[in-house]
Design an enzyme around this catalytic site. Structure first.
Site, PDB file in Angstrom:
ATOM      1  N   LYS A 122      -4.993  47.999  42.095  1.00 20.11           N
ATOM      2  CA  LYS A 122      -5.323  46.583  42.019  1.00 20.11           C
ATOM      3  C   LYS A 122      -5.570  46.074  43.417  1.00 20.11           C
ATOM      4  O   LYS A 122      -5.090  46.662  44.391  1.00 20.11           O
ATOM      5  CB  LYS A 122      -4.169  45.792  41.389  1.00 20.11           C
ATOM      6  CG  LYS A 122      -4.614  44.508  40.716  1.00 20.11           C
ATOM      7  CD  LYS A 122      -5.129  44.764  39.320  1.00 20.11           C
ATOM      8  CE  LYS A 122      -5.594  43.493  38.638  1.00 20.11           C
ATOM      9  NZ  LYS A 122      -5.843  43.735  37.208  1.00 20.11           N
TER      10      LYS A 122
HETATM   11  P1  NAD Z   1     -10.682  34.085  34.869  1.00 19.21           P
HETATM   12  O1  NAD Z   1     -10.654  33.736  36.303  1.00 19.21           O
HETATM   13  O2  NAD Z   1     -11.993  34.326  34.217  1.00 19.21           O
HETATM   14  O3  NAD Z   1      -9.912  32.945  34.032  1.00 19.21           O
HETATM   15  C1  NAD Z   1      -8.623  32.523  34.306  1.00 19.21           C
HETATM   16  C2  NAD Z   1      -8.357  31.304  33.446  1.00 19.21           C
HETATM   17  O4  NAD Z   1      -6.969  30.970  33.527  1.00 19.21           O
HETATM   18  C3  NAD Z   1      -9.127  30.063  33.879  1.00 19.21           C
HETATM   19  O5  NAD Z   1      -9.579  29.365  32.739  1.00 19.21           O
HETATM   20  C4  NAD Z   1      -8.069  29.224  34.597  1.00 19.21           C
HETATM   21  O6  NAD Z   1      -8.351  27.838  34.552  1.00 19.21           O
HETATM   22  C5  NAD Z   1      -6.858  29.577  33.767  1.00 19.21           C
HETATM   23  N1  NAD Z   1      -5.602  29.320  34.454  1.00 19.21           N
HETATM   24  C6  NAD Z   1      -5.261  29.571  35.736  1.00 19.21           C
HETATM   25  N2  NAD Z   1      -4.001  29.164  35.962  1.00 19.21           N
HETATM   26  C7  NAD Z   1      -3.537  28.697  34.786  1.00 19.21           C
HETATM   27  C8  NAD Z   1      -2.310  28.132  34.367  1.00 19.21           C
HETATM   28  N3  NAD Z   1      -1.294  28.004  35.225  1.00 19.21           N
HETATM   29  N4  NAD Z   1      -2.191  27.753  33.073  1.00 19.21           N
HETATM   30  C9  NAD Z   1      -3.207  27.891  32.211  1.00 19.21           C
HETATM   31  N5  NAD Z   1      -4.386  28.398  32.544  1.00 19.21           N
HETATM   32  C10 NAD Z   1      -4.556  28.781  33.820  1.00 19.21           C
HETATM   33  O7  NAD Z   1      -9.712  35.344  34.703  1.00 19.21           O
HETATM   34  P2  NAD Z   1      -9.701  36.456  33.562  1.00 19.21           P
HETATM   35  O8  NAD Z   1     -10.495  37.600  34.058  1.00 19.21           O
HETATM   36  O9  NAD Z   1     -10.005  35.826  32.249  1.00 19.21           O
HETATM   37  O10 NAD Z   1      -8.167  36.891  33.642  1.00 19.21           O
HETATM   38  C11 NAD Z   1      -7.161  36.220  32.883  1.00 19.21           C
HETATM   39  C12 NAD Z   1      -6.027  37.182  32.648  1.00 19.21           C
HETATM   40  O11 NAD Z   1      -6.523  38.331  31.969  1.00 19.21           O
HETATM   41  C13 NAD Z   1      -5.352  37.721  33.931  1.00 19.21           C
HETATM   42  O12 NAD Z   1      -3.992  37.930  33.691  1.00 19.21           O
HETATM   43  C14 NAD Z   1      -6.062  39.040  34.136  1.00 19.21           C
HETATM   44  O13 NAD Z   1      -5.300  39.931  34.929  1.00 19.21           O
HETATM   45  C15 NAD Z   1      -6.184  39.492  32.704  1.00 19.21           C
HETATM   46  N6  NAD Z   1      -7.184  40.531  32.478  1.00 19.21           N
HETATM   47  C16 NAD Z   1      -8.495  40.317  32.748  1.00 19.21           C
HETATM   48  C17 NAD Z   1      -9.391  41.343  32.530  1.00 19.21           C
HETATM   49  C18 NAD Z   1     -10.876  41.163  32.759  1.00 19.21           C
HETATM   50  O14 NAD Z   1     -11.614  42.102  32.440  1.00 19.21           O
HETATM   51  N7  NAD Z   1     -11.345  40.037  33.255  1.00 19.21           N
HETATM   52  C19 NAD Z   1      -8.964  42.586  32.051  1.00 19.21           C
HETATM   53  C20 NAD Z   1      -7.618  42.753  31.763  1.00 19.21           C
HETATM   54  C21 NAD Z   1      -6.737  41.708  31.988  1.00 19.21           C
END
Ligand code: NAD
Length: 425
Positions: free
Chosen positions: A115
């Site tokens: 990561k």
């Molecule tokens: P992103 O940046 O696209 O979206 C993050 C979202 O979370 C945004 O809408 C933001 O406003 C919201 N957010 C931030 N802080 C917050 C809070 N305190 N309360 C509520 N909402 C909040 O990110 P993403 O890629 O969708 O990632 C989200 C989660 O999914 C993370 O934990 C990430 O590690 C996990 N994840 C993502 C992927 C991927 O392929 N993008 C894969 C596996 C896991």
């Protein structure tokens, strides 16, 4: 002791790396691993911290701090996203890297875990500033990344454009185009069809399997989504397309609710225009704390770590918690949800669709042969369904929660690979 002190939840660690170590130790105990193997598997192989001097638009020189952690490469090259957030710490990156190791092993794809992250506030930065910071970071970590070594991808507040900058920076330093150095790229640069939706799609596939086990008809069910970015907004759309009523969603600025149901596409259009879901017509505002305790069938945390803790686990009112986010539930909360018979689909299973299609993207880059969307989704579905059933079988046989079951599967696979490879030198 005062009355207030008595009602307060016991203290628990919210340090992501300590939590990750505890989750690993639970599985190591069940698998009866010896202390030497435990030490090897819980210790990150490599942590690189770099300074990222960046010229800001106003002429100032800012120096950001970034990390790339490779937790374990026993089963293959390291793989994992890059996060931009003000709260990024080395410990958080170490936790996220170890979760990647266990995630790749849970779904049986031939990668280890890594990561990266930069401590910064991307929302306050211009596109030019983000590009310069990204390129310098890519250059600083280029000595340890590469298609055969370590392959970054997007995570919170990074996206396909970020990956395009990293791919270009790395390629310029090599002297030829190297699309396989990152995944989650734009399609025009060798990205894969289905990668953008993959995390949410994989999550929905495992929710479908879980619903079958609980005799739950998804068409009559409701869902609540915390976080409305890549994972959350697409999970909302895909669940909605299955007939699930989305009754509340949130982002970093707060949440919205309409028990008659929200149209996820319209909510996303609104968020794109106004930078938040808050204020969407015909909804009432709710907080990010309230959203987690709303009565629903499927709760999807899709934001950041530690949102379901000892403080609120007893109030969670869902049948399934599908962890699209990494690390949303603390170990103490896990126990409470298990006792309350709430089925938690753990992050290392529920959001593994992202890394699975990243793997497909990398395979396509290396082979220079590109797949149709149906190939991507049918292979993804097969892997997610099989992995859910592998984990569910251990959950039933050992009578442990789904997270412990997933860790038993994953840690067992990495431990076996380590034993077979032996110790160098
Ligand atoms: P992103 O940046 O696209 O979206 C993050 C979202 O979370 C945004 O809408 C933001 O406003 C919201 N957010 C931030 N802080 C917050 C809070 N305190 N309360 C509520 N909402 C909040 O990110 P993403 O890629 O969708 O990632 C989200 C989660 O999914 C993370 O934990 C990430 O590690 C996990 N994840 C993502 C992927 C991927 O392929 N993008 C894969 C596996 C896991």
């Amino acid at each position: 002791m005062t009355a207030t002190a008595m009602t307060q939840a016991p203290k628990e660690t919210l340090n992501a790396f300590e939590i990750a170590q505890q989750q690993f130790a639970n599985a190591a105990d069940i698998l009866n691993l010896n202390e030497g193997v435990r030490k090897k598997l819980r210790t990150p192989e490599r942590c690189l911290t770099v300074a990222i001097p960046t010229r800001m638009d106003d002429g100032r020189l800012e120096v950001f701090t970034g990390h790339r952690v490779q937790h374990n490469t026993t089963r293959g090259p390291a793989k994992g996203g890059i996060r931009y957030h003000p709260n990024v710490t080395l410990d958080e990156v170490k936790a996220l890297a170890s979760w990647m190791t266990w995630k790749c092993a849970t779904v049986g794809i031939p990668y280890g875990g890594a990561k990266g992250g930069i401590t910064c506030d991307p929302k306050s930065m211009s596109l030019g500033e983000l590009e310069r910071m990204t390129r310098r970071f890519a250059s600083e970590i280029s000595c340890i990344i590469g298609p055969e070594k370590d392959i970054p991808a997007p995570d919170v507040y990074t996206n396909a454009q970020t990956m395009a900058w990293i791919m270009d920076t790395y390629s310029m330093n090599q002297g030829y185009a190297v699309p396989g150095v990152v995944t989650g790229k734009p399609l025009a640069l060798g990205g894969s069809l289905g990668r953008n939706e993959a995390t949410a799609q994989g999550c929905v596939y495992v929710v479908e399997e879980a619903a079958k086990k609980l005799n739950m008809n998804l068409k009559d069910s409701t869902a609540v989504i915390q976080g409305y970015g890549n994972a959350g907004s697409i999970a909302a759309r895909l669940l909605h397309d299955q007939g699930v009523r989305i009754i509340a969603v949130s982002d970093s600025k707060g949440g919205i609710r309409n028990t008659r149901g929200l149209d996820p596409r319209k909510v996303l259009e609104f968020k794109d225009k106004s930078a938040s879901v808050v204020g969407f017509p015909e909804t009432e505002a709710i907080t990010n704390e309230e959203i987690l305790t709303l009565k629903c069938d499927v709760l999807v945390p899709a934001a950041l770590e530690n949102c379901i803790t000892l403080k609120n686990a007893a109030q969670v009112n869902a049948r399934i918690v599908a962890e699209a986010a990494n690390g949303p539930t603390t170990p103490g909360a896990d126990e409470i949800l298990f006792e309350r018979n709430i089925l938690v689909l753990p992050d290392i299973l529920a959001n593994a669709g992202g890394v699975t299609v990243s793997y497909f993207e990398w395979v396509q880059n290396v082979q220079e042969l590109y797949w149709e969307i149906d190939d991507v989704n049918s292979r993804l579905k097969r892997i997610m369904t099989r992995s859910f059933n592998d984990v569910y079988q251990i959950y039933k046989d050992k009578k442990i929660n789904m997270r412990k079951a997933a860790y038993v599967l994953a840690v067992g696979r990495v431990a076996e690979a380590f034993k077979l490879r032996g110790l160098f030198p």
